[in-house]
Enzyme design. Structure first.
Site, short mmCIF file in Angstrom:
data_model
loop_
_atom_site.label_atom_id
_atom_site.label_comp_id
_atom_site.label_asym_id
_atom_site.label_seq_id
_atom_site.Cartn_x
_atom_site.Cartn_y
_atom_site.Cartn_z
CB CYS A 184 -0.94 0.09 1.35
SG CYS A 184 -1.95 -1.56 1.01
CG ASP A 244 -24.25 8.99 -13.54
OD1 ASP A 244 -22.66 8.32 -12.68
OD2 ASP A 244 -24.06 8.02 -13.84
#
Length: 219
Positions: free
Chosen positions: A45, A139
């Site tokens: 990470c 959206d």
């Protein structure tokens, strides 16, 4: 189960390294990438966060906001940023969510609904499924969901390629073939009839098979 493509991305409020946000309001009229991590100070990470910070100008050019998540508190994220800068050359230049109550991880089906307890007592392996990338449109619908194992670093150039395809196909009624890159030929969408396609592409198209209609990338 991950959330399905086309589903509305769950809204939430959370603390981040750049202040408290309401997710849908934060996205606004932009595209967004939400990418998650099982725990701070983990090796793979660390490389991912630095890589994404380096690539942020490419996402900015495409109108895409970046936001990370790790199942650790925000103050720990800030300490981790120093290590990321030292080892990767770039510190996170986007907000990082502190998901200490597992709320976002559970909303996005990355952890079981029954998950609870002290976040500090959990190991990265306990949170191994918090390794997902969501691309979300203006959206607020999910356009892409990818889950990665802890041992495989994510390919953010591939995420950029997918975003290029998503933004192109949202604007034009086309699809992109395997391994497509910007500027290469595309495929007329199946929702476009041949009669309609003749008005959009008066120069015609290549048809190796009747159901495959290849045209240059629209500009």
């Amino acid at each position: 189960m991950t959330l399905q493509i086309g589903a509305t991305a769950p809204d939430f409020e959370a603390n981040t390294t750049e202040g408290r946000i309401k997710f849908h309001d934060w996205i606004g009229d932009s595209w967004a990438v939400l990418f998650s991590h099982p725990k701070d100070f983990t090796p793979v990470c660390t490389t991912e966060l630095g890589t994404l910070a380096r690539l942020k100008p490419e996402f900015d050019k495409r109108g895409v906001k970046l936001i990370g998540l790790s199942v650790d508190p925000v103050d720990k994220h800030s300490l981790w940023a120093d290590d990321i800068k030292e080892t990767q050359g770039y510190a996170p230049n986007y907000p990082m969510i502190g998901d200490t109550d597992f709320n976002v991880s559970k909303l996005y089906n990355m952890l079981p609904a029954t998950t609870g307890g002290d976040v500090a007592a959990r190991t990265a392996a306990d949170n191994a499924t918090v390794r997902t990338v969501f691309v979300i449109g203006p959206d607020k619908k999910i356009k892409l969901a990818l889950a990665y194992p802890m041992t495989t670093g994510r390919n953010f150039n591939e995420i950029l390629r997918v975003i290029d395809s998503l933004q192109l196909t949202a604007k034009h009624r086309v699809a992109t073939p395997a391994d497509w890159q910007q500027g290469e030929d595309v495929i007329i969408a199946g929702s476009v009839s041949d009669e309609e396609a003749k008005t959009i592409y008066p120069n015609g198209w290549k048809t190796p098979k009747p159901y495959i209609r290849i045209v240059p990338q629209p500009r």
